[in-house]
Scaffold this active site. Sequence first.
Site, PDB file in Angstrom:
ATOM      1  N   ARG A  70     -19.648   5.843 -45.118  1.00 29.63           N
ATOM      2  CA  ARG A  70     -19.979   4.816 -46.116  1.00 29.63           C
ATOM      3  C   ARG A  70     -19.210   5.062 -47.405  1.00 29.63           C
ATOM      4  NH1 ARG A  70     -26.153   3.899 -47.087  1.00 29.63           N
ATOM      5  NH2 ARG A  70     -25.355   2.034 -48.139  1.00 29.63           N
ATOM      6  N   CYS A  75     -26.423   6.746 -54.846  1.00 26.25           N
ATOM      7  CA  CYS A  75     -26.371   6.563 -53.397  1.00 26.25           C
ATOM      8  C   CYS A  75     -26.228   5.073 -53.143  1.00 26.25           C
ATOM      9  CB  CYS A  75     -27.612   7.158 -52.731  1.00 26.25           C
ATOM     10  SG  CYS A  75     -29.178   6.470 -53.343  1.00 26.25           S
TER      11      CYS A  75
END
Length: 280
Positions: free
Chosen positions: A180, A236
Amino acid sequence: MKHIVSRKWLLARLYESDLVIVDCRFVMGQPDAGRAAYEEAHIPGAVYLDLERDLSAPVEPDGHGGRHPLPDAAELASRLSRIGIGNDSRVVAYDDQGGAMASRLWWLLRYLGHENVFVMDEGYSAWVREGFPVNADQKVLIPSAFLATVQHSMLVEADEVRESLGGDERVLVDSRDAQRYRGEVEPLDKKAGHIPSARNKFWKGTQDEQGRFKDAEALAAHFADLPRDKELVVYCGSGVTATPNVLALSEAGFEKVRLYAGSWSDWISYSENPVAMGEE
């Protein structure tokens, strides 16, 4: 460990009057699963707080604030009071998601000025495997008085992150997994990639193969390439799994650590914000 307690530590203090145990189990994509698991069985005396209903504010239509915006401080303080958390309470949070949800509550309580809060290592399944007691009893809630003293310095907003790009006073720490971070996959957000200059420290790297948080020395080694003399801004996808990294950095002795609570999902809600791909 400063902020992490063992199952045996909690078992020995299970019925102490100033202790409030909070079940934070939550499964992303299955919003009712955590509460259902709590109602089926939990650590005796535990109360339940839900990531999306209790520990986050509603998502804004424009996406600003990210997928799990911070709850209003006054509303959260009132909610904590109602479930029996006061300024003199010792709070122990647990989940079954590697500490991510429990760390969210840990961070929020510290953000509200409450230092006496801990995360139980390894989580609920490990508690059950050990043969420790569980039940489905609903605790009679006796309200307490929680007065919040918001620690604004723990938090970073998107404009501060934007202004610091290209500078050397801050280091951005991306807590998502490497795929990611590099932008190879993006299962949750509308854009892939990361904030330019961010370094990748997957939050699960703070734990060993058994799912236990590493000790302070091992955590210091894990974060050895991060500077201690600069401000670290941790993010995040939505501000949840960044919090176990914040906790682990604190355990490792880092003192200049702040959270970008909106995180990647907030960052990409501003079309003008730059996006980086691949390794830095």
